[in-house]
Design an enzyme around this catalytic site. Structure first.
Site, PDB file in Angstrom:
ATOM      1  N   THR A 239     -26.368  16.603  -3.894  1.00  0.00           N
ATOM      2  CA  THR A 239     -26.414  17.671  -4.986  1.00  0.00           C
ATOM      3  C   THR A 239     -26.574  16.536  -6.288  1.00  0.00           C
ATOM      4  OG1 THR A 239     -24.630  18.815  -4.075  1.00  0.00           O
ATOM      5  CG2 THR A 239     -24.998  19.193  -6.556  1.00  0.00           C
TER       6      THR A 239
ATOM      7  N   LYS B 277     -28.185  25.483  -6.568  1.00  0.00           N
ATOM      8  CA  LYS B 277     -27.147  24.636  -6.022  1.00  0.00           C
ATOM      9  C   LYS B 277     -26.045  24.493  -7.188  1.00  0.00           C
ATOM     10  CE  LYS B 277     -24.001  22.230  -3.611  1.00  0.00           C
ATOM     11  NZ  LYS B 277     -23.037  22.853  -3.134  1.00  0.00           N
TER      12      LYS B 277
ATOM     13  N   LYS C  10     -18.614  15.954 -11.402  1.00  0.00           N
ATOM     14  CA  LYS C  10     -19.850  15.754 -11.388  1.00  0.00           C
ATOM     15  C   LYS C  10     -20.705  16.831 -11.121  1.00  0.00           C
ATOM     16  CE  LYS C  10     -22.151  14.978  -7.550  1.00  0.00           C
ATOM     17  NZ  LYS C  10     -22.656  15.892  -6.735  1.00  0.00           N
TER      18      LYS C  10
HETATM   19  P1  NAP Z   1     -18.648  11.368  -0.025  1.00  0.00           P
HETATM   20  O1  NAP Z   1     -17.615  11.720   1.229  1.00  0.00           O
HETATM   21  O2  NAP Z   1     -17.969  10.735  -1.029  1.00  0.00           O
HETATM   22  O3  NAP Z   1     -19.796  10.662   0.546  1.00  0.00           O
HETATM   23  C1  NAP Z   1     -20.745  10.084  -0.703  1.00  0.00           C
HETATM   24  C2  NAP Z   1     -21.888   9.228   0.253  1.00  0.00           C
HETATM   25  O4  NAP Z   1     -22.369   8.722  -0.865  1.00  0.00           O
HETATM   26  C3  NAP Z   1     -21.331   8.104   1.124  1.00  0.00           C
HETATM   27  O5  NAP Z   1     -22.165   7.993   2.133  1.00  0.00           O
HETATM   28  C4  NAP Z   1     -21.161   6.915   0.297  1.00  0.00           C
HETATM   29  O6  NAP Z   1     -21.102   5.892   0.806  1.00  0.00           O
HETATM   30  C5  NAP Z   1     -22.499   7.264  -0.565  1.00  0.00           C
HETATM   31  N1  NAP Z   1     -22.407   6.432  -1.642  1.00  0.00           N
HETATM   32  C6  NAP Z   1     -21.768   6.666  -2.880  1.00  0.00           C
HETATM   33  N2  NAP Z   1     -22.221   5.824  -3.772  1.00  0.00           N
HETATM   34  C7  NAP Z   1     -23.077   5.182  -3.425  1.00  0.00           C
HETATM   35  C8  NAP Z   1     -24.081   3.958  -3.976  1.00  0.00           C
HETATM   36  N3  NAP Z   1     -23.912   3.483  -5.088  1.00  0.00           N
HETATM   37  N4  NAP Z   1     -24.749   3.523  -2.865  1.00  0.00           N
HETATM   38  C9  NAP Z   1     -24.954   3.714  -1.835  1.00  0.00           C
HETATM   39  N5  NAP Z   1     -24.209   4.797  -1.066  1.00  0.00           N
HETATM   40  C10 NAP Z   1     -23.542   5.453  -2.100  1.00  0.00           C
HETATM   41  O7  NAP Z   1     -19.278  12.726  -0.601  1.00  0.00           O
HETATM   42  P2  NAP Z   1     -19.706  14.260   0.301  1.00  0.00           P
HETATM   43  O8  NAP Z   1     -18.662  15.040   0.289  1.00  0.00           O
HETATM   44  O9  NAP Z   1     -20.203  13.845   1.673  1.00  0.00           O
HETATM   45  O10 NAP Z   1     -20.819  14.768  -0.463  1.00  0.00           O
HETATM   46  C11 NAP Z   1     -22.119  14.232  -0.579  1.00  0.00           C
HETATM   47  C12 NAP Z   1     -22.948  15.164  -1.194  1.00  0.00           C
HETATM   48  O11 NAP Z   1     -23.177  16.366  -0.761  1.00  0.00           O
HETATM   49  C13 NAP Z   1     -22.493  15.203  -2.678  1.00  0.00           C
HETATM   50  O12 NAP Z   1     -23.630  15.296  -3.587  1.00  0.00           O
HETATM   51  C14 NAP Z   1     -21.828  16.604  -2.887  1.00  0.00           C
HETATM   52  O13 NAP Z   1     -21.983  16.947  -4.242  1.00  0.00           O
HETATM   53  C15 NAP Z   1     -22.562  17.392  -1.840  1.00  0.00           C
HETATM   54  N6  NAP Z   1     -21.847  18.468  -1.247  1.00  0.00           N
HETATM   55  C16 NAP Z   1     -20.485  18.246  -0.737  1.00  0.00           C
HETATM   56  C17 NAP Z   1     -19.771  19.217  -0.314  1.00  0.00           C
HETATM   57  C18 NAP Z   1     -18.217  18.958   0.316  1.00  0.00           C
HETATM   58  O14 NAP Z   1     -17.706  20.019   0.420  1.00  0.00           O
HETATM   59  N7  NAP Z   1     -17.875  17.843   0.358  1.00  0.00           N
HETATM   60  C19 NAP Z   1     -20.278  20.414   0.089  1.00  0.00           C
HETATM   61  C20 NAP Z   1     -21.821  20.494  -0.267  1.00  0.00           C
HETATM   62  C21 NAP Z   1     -22.461  19.653  -0.984  1.00  0.00           C
HETATM   63  P3  NAP Z   1     -19.811   4.938   1.202  1.00  0.00           P
HETATM   64  O15 NAP Z   1     -19.501   5.467   2.461  1.00  0.00           O
HETATM   65  O16 NAP Z   1     -20.281   3.626   1.385  1.00  0.00           O
HETATM   66  O17 NAP Z   1     -18.897   5.086   0.145  1.00  0.00           O
END
Ligand code: NAP
Length: 299
Positions: free
Chosen positions: A93, A169, A238
């Site tokens: 996102t 989204k 965010k």
């Molecule tokens: P998350 O668990 O916080 O994972 C974030 C990912 O981004 C991890 O792989 C993290 O790596 C990586 N990352 C963060 N900062 C970085 C950087 N500076 N350089 C390289 N890698 C970096 O988040 P998530 O829940 O999986 O969500 C991922 C995306 O999907 C987001 O955009 C979120 O808004 C969207 N989303 C989430 C959901 C939900 O329910 N969770 C649903 C729909 C959409 P590390 O492992 O090293 O920290």
């Protein structure tokens, strides 16, 4: 297909695992390499860098936190390594402005960019039941259809302009945030009058609001169960800010989004950034000092 998957957070891990289950050849990379362990045990290859993922991939799937994460991975060598035959599928996102910029940068290399943000929390991703919003080049979308099918309940096409999928989204997430905030406030109201929130939320979500968003987040608010986070409050903030900036760019006021942004800031200020964004329930309760009240005062 040869799939490269970058970003193995709460969403990325199950989405990548479903590529393996569908029989695709999978190479993964994550900033914190240890998160790739179970995928590697299940048959994925671990790339030494994000750029290495691009070496031999038909499609590169991205599931990173935000614009900043994508910018840093792209500038660390991934963008330069993308080959013209590759389809880049961005599930993260991100802002409308950055989606537009990244789409142009990938297209300038002769490669294809598809915006594919998703609706669904980690258990939904694990079940391969995500709703995927799609926009971009039709031929590119057709090429990656087997990879999308491995993760989706349904794909929802929104045309050829990639960033429009991100608008959809972001607008959808504002609706979810509003639902959470309204349940947070209504639950605080009933609690302040001595009524248990569980009974109230249970009644509303089995009658007028019998939908997954209300019942799922409603029970988390009623039980004050914010950990483990399915979607962290800091990511929720965010997304609300992405909505506000997308709206500001077209001179559109979003007053409710402003209220929710401030409530999420309140949650982060009280150390709730890594809790689920349904922690908005505690923000509303705290504002009424519900947990500090000894006896109900009458006003
Ligand atoms: P998350 O668990 O916080 O994972 C974030 C990912 O981004 C991890 O792989 C993290 O790596 C990586 N990352 C963060 N900062 C970085 C950087 N500076 N350089 C390289 N890698 C970096 O988040 P998530 O829940 O999986 O969500 C991922 C995306 O999907 C987001 O955009 C979120 O808004 C969207 N989303 C989430 C959901 C939900 O329910 N969770 C649903 C729909 C959409 P590390 O492992 O090293 O920290």
């Amino acid at each position: 297909m040869k799939i490269g998957f970058i970003g193995l957070g709460e969403m990325g891990r199950p989405m990548a695992a479903n590529q393996l289950k569908a029989g695709h050849q999978l190479t993964v990379w994550n900033r914190s390499a240890e998160r790739a362990g179970p995928l590697v045990e299940a048959g994925a290859s671990l790339a030494a860098s994000a750029a290495d993922v691009a070496a031999d991939a038909d499609a590169i799937l991205l599931m990173l936190a935000d614009d900043h994460a994508l910018r840093s991975v792209m500038s660390a060598g991934l963008l330069a390594a993308i080959k013209p035959a590759t389809v880049v599928v961005n599930h993260s996102t991100v802002s409308v402005a950055y989606a537009r910029e990244l789409s142009a940068a990938v297209t300038a290399l002769g490669a294809t960019y598809v915006a594919a943000p998703v609706f669904g929390r980690p258990p939904v991703a694990e079940a391969g039941q995500l709703n995927i919003v799609l926009a971009g080049d039709d031929a590119g979308i057709d090429k990656v259809r087997p990879a999308l099918n491995a993760m989706a309940k349904k794909c929802w096409p929104f045309g050829a302009i990639a960033e429009q999928a991100n608008v959809v989204k972001i607008a959808g997430n504002l609706m979810i945030a509003s639902a959470i905030q309204s349940m947070a406030e209504a639950s605080a109201l009933v609690r302040a009058h001595g009524i248990e929130a569980g009974g109230f939320i249970g009644m509303m979500t089995q009658t007028l609001f019998a939908t997954p968003v209300y019942s799922g987040y409603g029970s988390m608010i009623a039980e004050r169960r914010y950990e483990p986070a399915g979607f962290k409050a800091q990511l929720g903030l965010k997304d609300v800010e992405l909505g506000l900036s997308a709206a500001a760019s077209v001179h559109l006021p979003l007053p409710i989004a402003g209220v929710i942004r401030d409530a999420l800031l309140d949650a982060l200020a009280h150390g709730g950034g890594d809790q689920d964004w349904s922690v908005l329930g505690d923000v509303a309760a705290r504002r009424a000092a519900l947990d500090g009240r000894r006896a109900r005062a009458t006003w």
